[in-house]
Design a protein around this motif. Structure first.
Motif, short mmCIF file in Angstrom:
data_model
loop_
_atom_site.label_atom_id
_atom_site.label_comp_id
_atom_site.label_asym_id
_atom_site.label_seq_id
_atom_site.Cartn_x
_atom_site.Cartn_y
_atom_site.Cartn_z
N LYS A 1 0.83 -1.19 0.00
CA LYS A 1 0.00 0.00 0.00
C LYS A 1 0.87 1.25 0.00
N ASP A 2 0.40 2.27 -0.64
CA ASP A 2 1.05 3.56 -0.67
C ASP A 2 0.09 4.55 -0.03
N THR A 3 0.35 4.90 1.22
CA THR A 3 -0.60 5.75 1.93
C THR A 3 -0.60 7.17 1.37
N ALA A 4 0.52 7.60 0.81
CA ALA A 4 0.56 8.95 0.22
C ALA A 4 -0.36 9.04 -0.99
N LYS A 5 -0.44 7.95 -1.75
CA LYS A 5 -1.31 7.90 -2.92
C LYS A 5 -2.68 7.32 -2.59
N ASN A 6 -2.83 6.87 -1.34
CA ASN A 6 -4.09 6.26 -0.91
C ASN A 6 -4.50 5.11 -1.84
N THR A 7 -3.51 4.29 -2.15
CA THR A 7 -3.70 3.21 -3.14
C THR A 7 -3.13 1.90 -2.64
N LEU A 8 -3.86 0.84 -2.92
CA LEU A 8 -3.46 -0.53 -2.60
C LEU A 8 -3.00 -1.19 -3.89
N TYR A 9 -1.99 -2.07 -3.78
CA TYR A 9 -1.45 -2.73 -4.96
C TYR A 9 -1.41 -4.24 -4.76
N LEU A 10 -1.40 -4.95 -5.87
CA LEU A 10 -1.14 -6.39 -5.87
C LEU A 10 -0.22 -6.68 -7.03
#
Length: 120
Positions: A72-81
């Motif tokens: 997860k990138d909290t700065a971008k508010n995005t979760l990844y797989l």
């Protein structure tokens, strides 16, 4: 309105890689108790592929252990797989999910899904 929007699904050949993204709006992934990726293939039950907790602890389904990585990138508010060494059995609709419960994972917030197809 809380929304999760997945992207990155595609058609790839066996052994290929994909990175799925899940952008959150009106919702802070840095505060949530847990985030996860699920998948569902036609005629099969939905299964949890990966999970990441508030503190960054991760867990994976046995079928993807060592090949997939959740982050997860909290700065971008995005979760990844990140999905590597893809197999035909990985073909499914992939969903990201989160919880509105600050004390546990209730998986009550869902995205619309993104399709992953792996051909042999």
């Amino acid at each position: 309105q809380v929304q999760l929007a997945e992207s990155g699904g595609d058609s790839v050949q066996t052994g290929g890689s994909l990175r799925l993204s899940c952008a959150a709006s009106a919702y802070s992934i840095s505060l949530t108790y847990c985030l996860g990726w699920f998948r569902q293939a036609p005629g099969k039950e939905r299964e949890r592929v990966a999970r990441i907790d508030r503190g960054g602890m991760t867990s994976y389904a046995d079928s993807v252990q060592g090949r997939f990585a959740i982050s997860k990138d909290t700065a971008k508010n995005t979760l990844y797989l990140q999905m590597n060494s893809l197999k035909p059995e990985d073909s499914a609709m992939y969903y990201c999910a989160a919880t509105s419960n600050i004390f546990g994972c209730t998986w009550d917030i869902w995205g619309q899904g993104t399709q992953v197809t792996v051909s042999s």
